[in-house]
Design a protein around this motif. Sequence first.
Motif, PDB file in Angstrom:
ATOM      1  N   PRO A  56       0.816  -1.221   0.000  1.00  0.00           N
ATOM      2  CA  PRO A  56       0.000   0.000   0.000  1.00  0.00           C
ATOM      3  C   PRO A  56       0.845   1.265   0.000  1.00  0.00           C
ATOM      4  O   PRO A  56       1.664   1.464   0.890  1.00  0.00           O
ATOM      5  CB  PRO A  56      -0.817  -0.122   1.286  1.00  0.00           C
ATOM      6  CG  PRO A  56      -0.802  -1.569   1.622  1.00  0.00           C
ATOM      7  CD  PRO A  56       0.509  -2.100   1.121  1.00  0.00           C
ATOM      8  N   GLY A  57       0.665   2.075  -1.023  1.00  0.00           N
ATOM      9  CA  GLY A  57       1.396   3.323  -1.147  1.00  0.00           C
ATOM     10  C   GLY A  57       1.748   3.618  -2.586  1.00  0.00           C
ATOM     11  O   GLY A  57       0.966   3.331  -3.496  1.00  0.00           O
ATOM     12  N   VAL A  69       2.470   2.874   3.111  1.00  0.00           N
ATOM     13  CA  VAL A  69       1.491   3.427   4.043  1.00  0.00           C
ATOM     14  C   VAL A  69       0.859   2.307   4.862  1.00  0.00           C
ATOM     15  O   VAL A  69       0.349   1.333   4.307  1.00  0.00           O
ATOM     16  CB  VAL A  69       0.405   4.206   3.275  1.00  0.00           C
ATOM     17  CG1 VAL A  69      -0.621   4.796   4.234  1.00  0.00           C
ATOM     18  CG2 VAL A  69       1.032   5.302   2.410  1.00  0.00           C
ATOM     19  N   ASN A  70       0.899   2.468   6.166  1.00  0.00           N
ATOM     20  CA  ASN A  70       0.298   1.504   7.089  1.00  0.00           C
ATOM     21  C   ASN A  70      -0.597   2.241   8.072  1.00  0.00           C
ATOM     22  O   ASN A  70      -0.344   3.401   8.405  1.00  0.00           O
ATOM     23  CB  ASN A  70       1.379   0.764   7.893  1.00  0.00           C
ATOM     24  CG  ASN A  70       2.319  -0.004   7.011  1.00  0.00           C
ATOM     25  OD1 ASN A  70       1.946  -1.006   6.438  1.00  0.00           O
ATOM     26  ND2 ASN A  70       3.542   0.480   6.864  1.00  0.00           N
ATOM     27  N   GLU A  71      -1.600   1.530   8.554  1.00  0.00           N
ATOM     28  CA  GLU A  71      -2.494   2.073   9.569  1.00  0.00           C
ATOM     29  C   GLU A  71      -2.442   1.157  10.782  1.00  0.00           C
ATOM     30  O   GLU A  71      -2.563  -0.060  10.658  1.00  0.00           O
ATOM     31  CB  GLU A  71      -3.914   2.134   9.018  1.00  0.00           C
ATOM     32  CG  GLU A  71      -4.928   2.666   9.986  1.00  0.00           C
ATOM     33  CD  GLU A  71      -6.313   2.781   9.374  1.00  0.00           C
ATOM     34  OE1 GLU A  71      -7.233   3.143  10.130  1.00  0.00           O
ATOM     35  OE2 GLU A  71      -6.493   2.521   8.172  1.00  0.00           O
ATOM     36  N   ILE A  72      -2.225   1.747  11.949  1.00  0.00           N
ATOM     37  CA  ILE A  72      -2.202   0.988  13.192  1.00  0.00           C
ATOM     38  C   ILE A  72      -3.413   1.429  13.998  1.00  0.00           C
ATOM     39  O   ILE A  72      -3.496   2.585  14.428  1.00  0.00           O
ATOM     40  CB  ILE A  72      -0.898   1.235  13.977  1.00  0.00           C
ATOM     41  CG1 ILE A  72       0.321   0.917  13.112  1.00  0.00           C
ATOM     42  CG2 ILE A  72      -0.885   0.423  15.264  1.00  0.00           C
ATOM     43  CD1 ILE A  72       1.640   1.381  13.696  1.00  0.00           C
ATOM     44  N   THR A 137      -3.035   5.374  14.219  1.00  0.00           N
ATOM     45  CA  THR A 137      -1.749   5.950  13.827  1.00  0.00           C
ATOM     46  C   THR A 137      -1.492   5.660  12.361  1.00  0.00           C
ATOM     47  O   THR A 137      -1.691   4.542  11.896  1.00  0.00           O
ATOM     48  CB  THR A 137      -0.601   5.356  14.679  1.00  0.00           C
ATOM     49  OG1 THR A 137      -0.787   5.750  16.040  1.00  0.00           O
ATOM     50  CG2 THR A 137       0.750   5.842  14.200  1.00  0.00           C
ATOM     51  N   MET A 138      -1.060   6.683  11.642  1.00  0.00           N
ATOM     52  CA  MET A 138      -0.555   6.509  10.283  1.00  0.00           C
ATOM     53  C   MET A 138       0.939   6.266  10.414  1.00  0.00           C
ATOM     54  O   MET A 138       1.637   7.038  11.077  1.00  0.00           O
ATOM     55  CB  MET A 138      -0.767   7.774   9.441  1.00  0.00           C
ATOM     56  CG  MET A 138      -2.201   8.075   9.120  1.00  0.00           C
ATOM     57  SD  MET A 138      -2.354   9.583   8.137  1.00  0.00           S
ATOM     58  CE  MET A 138      -2.497  10.821   9.437  1.00  0.00           C
ATOM     59  N   TRP A 139       1.421   5.206   9.803  1.00  0.00           N
ATOM     60  CA  TRP A 139       2.854   4.903   9.786  1.00  0.00           C
ATOM     61  C   TRP A 139       3.250   4.892   8.317  1.00  0.00           C
ATOM     62  O   TRP A 139       2.874   4.008   7.572  1.00  0.00           O
ATOM     63  CB  TRP A 139       3.135   3.569  10.448  1.00  0.00           C
ATOM     64  CG  TRP A 139       4.559   3.095  10.359  1.00  0.00           C
ATOM     65  CD1 TRP A 139       5.657   3.807   9.965  1.00  0.00           C
ATOM     66  CD2 TRP A 139       5.031   1.790  10.672  1.00  0.00           C
ATOM     67  NE1 TRP A 139       6.780   3.018  10.021  1.00  0.00           N
ATOM     68  CE2 TRP A 139       6.414   1.773  10.456  1.00  0.00           C
ATOM     69  CE3 TRP A 139       4.407   0.631  11.114  1.00  0.00           C
ATOM     70  CZ2 TRP A 139       7.189   0.649  10.650  1.00  0.00           C
ATOM     71  CZ3 TRP A 139       5.188  -0.493  11.320  1.00  0.00           C
ATOM     72  CH2 TRP A 139       6.564  -0.478  11.095  1.00  0.00           C
ATOM     73  N   ILE A 140       3.979   5.904   7.915  1.00  0.00           N
ATOM     74  CA  ILE A 140       4.339   6.063   6.505  1.00  0.00           C
ATOM     75  C   ILE A 140       5.855   6.081   6.377  1.00  0.00           C
ATOM     76  O   ILE A 140       6.530   6.902   6.999  1.00  0.00           O
ATOM     77  CB  ILE A 140       3.718   7.350   5.922  1.00  0.00           C
ATOM     78  CG1 ILE A 140       2.192   7.297   6.097  1.00  0.00           C
ATOM     79  CG2 ILE A 140       4.120   7.523   4.461  1.00  0.00           C
ATOM     80  CD1 ILE A 140       1.471   8.553   5.674  1.00  0.00           C
ATOM     81  N   ASN A 141       6.367   5.161   5.575  1.00  0.00           N
ATOM     82  CA  ASN A 141       7.797   5.086   5.284  1.00  0.00           C
ATOM     83  C   ASN A 141       8.035   5.570   3.861  1.00  0.00           C
ATOM     84  O   ASN A 141       7.441   5.036   2.931  1.00  0.00           O
ATOM     85  CB  ASN A 141       8.303   3.641   5.381  1.00  0.00           C
ATOM     86  CG  ASN A 141       8.324   3.121   6.795  1.00  0.00           C
ATOM     87  OD1 ASN A 141       8.534   3.865   7.736  1.00  0.00           O
ATOM     88  ND2 ASN A 141       8.090   1.836   6.945  1.00  0.00           N
ATOM     89  N   ALA A 142       8.894   6.543   3.708  1.00  0.00           N
ATOM     90  CA  ALA A 142       9.309   7.021   2.380  1.00  0.00           C
ATOM     91  C   ALA A 142      10.795   6.723   2.250  1.00  0.00           C
ATOM     92  O   ALA A 142      11.612   7.305   2.965  1.00  0.00           O
ATOM     93  CB  ALA A 142       9.035   8.503   2.223  1.00  0.00           C
ATOM     94  N   SER A 143      11.140   5.793   1.365  1.00  0.00           N
ATOM     95  CA  SER A 143      12.526   5.342   1.210  1.00  0.00           C
ATOM     96  C   SER A 143      13.066   5.712  -0.166  1.00  0.00           C
ATOM     97  O   SER A 143      12.325   5.665  -1.153  1.00  0.00           O
ATOM     98  CB  SER A 143      12.602   3.822   1.388  1.00  0.00           C
ATOM     99  OG  SER A 143      12.101   3.445   2.646  1.00  0.00           O
ATOM    100  N   LEU A 157       8.656  14.176   1.031  1.00  0.00           N
ATOM    101  CA  LEU A 157       8.172  14.820   2.251  1.00  0.00           C
ATOM    102  C   LEU A 157       6.882  15.587   1.990  1.00  0.00           C
ATOM    103  O   LEU A 157       5.918  15.486   2.760  1.00  0.00           O
ATOM    104  CB  LEU A 157       9.244  15.740   2.836  1.00  0.00           C
ATOM    105  CG  LEU A 157       8.845  16.470   4.122  1.00  0.00           C
ATOM    106  CD1 LEU A 157       8.495  15.489   5.235  1.00  0.00           C
ATOM    107  CD2 LEU A 157       9.971  17.408   4.569  1.00  0.00           C
ATOM    108  N   SER A 158       6.851  16.342   0.904  1.00  0.00           N
ATOM    109  CA  SER A 158       5.627  17.089   0.564  1.00  0.00           C
ATOM    110  C   SER A 158       4.433  16.156   0.417  1.00  0.00           C
ATOM    111  O   SER A 158       3.331  16.476   0.840  1.00  0.00           O
ATOM    112  CB  SER A 158       5.824  17.871  -0.742  1.00  0.00           C
ATOM    113  OG  SER A 158       6.783  18.872  -0.582  1.00  0.00           O
ATOM    114  N   SER A 159       4.668  15.004  -0.165  1.00  0.00           N
ATOM    115  CA  SER A 159       3.600  14.034  -0.366  1.00  0.00           C
ATOM    116  C   SER A 159       3.123  13.439   0.954  1.00  0.00           C
ATOM    117  O   SER A 159       1.915  13.406   1.226  1.00  0.00           O
ATOM    118  CB  SER A 159       4.069  12.921  -1.305  1.00  0.00           C
ATOM    119  OG  SER A 159       3.079  11.918  -1.417  1.00  0.00           O
ATOM    120  N   ILE A 160       4.034  12.959   1.788  1.00  0.00           N
ATOM    121  CA  ILE A 160       3.592  12.281   3.013  1.00  0.00           C
ATOM    122  C   ILE A 160       2.899  13.239   3.985  1.00  0.00           C
ATOM    123  O   ILE A 160       2.062  12.805   4.769  1.00  0.00           O
ATOM    124  CB  ILE A 160       4.722  11.474   3.704  1.00  0.00           C
ATOM    125  CG1 ILE A 160       5.836  12.364   4.214  1.00  0.00           C
ATOM    126  CG2 ILE A 160       5.257  10.409   2.776  1.00  0.00           C
ATOM    127  CD1 ILE A 160       6.930  11.608   4.996  1.00  0.00           C
TER     128      ILE A 160
END
Length: 166
Positions: A56-57, A69-72, A137-143, A157-160
Amino acid sequence: MYGGYLYSQPSLDSVLREMSKIDKNLIYDEALLVNIPGTSIKMIGPEHFMLSEKVPGFIHIGTSSSIQVNEIKGTSYIMIEEAMTEDAFKKQNVKFLSKSEVELHNGTSGVLYLVEFEVEKRKYERMMLFAGDYHRTMWINASYPLSTKELIQEILLSSILTAQFE
């Protein structure tokens, strides 16, 4: 060759030239928010990134960059923040670089971590955003590869920072 057609992946140089043309100052437009499959989160993806349902993302194959993108549910990002120590990062084989408080476009508070890691002798950076309320909680990793940082970090960064719950 596939079906009589020859396909080739664009060179990294041509991909980076295209990325350098992207406006790093994303203009927030609620009409551009996209629902992230498997979550109750929506956000604006970066230009030239494809929405991914498998992870997801968003992904950009040419730069080996992604937003996951993860949702906790049932956990506040504040509880997660307390567990995110430098020692915890070391145990995950990532190098802690920085931590900052952030505010998303819709006013939601969060925390953004920047870490560095290595995959097959190639250095990467990852922005880890934890944001939300007392129940989700939104847990978003941008790598992204460290070599593309100057071109892509601000875009990601602008996107997340556009992420929000439905």
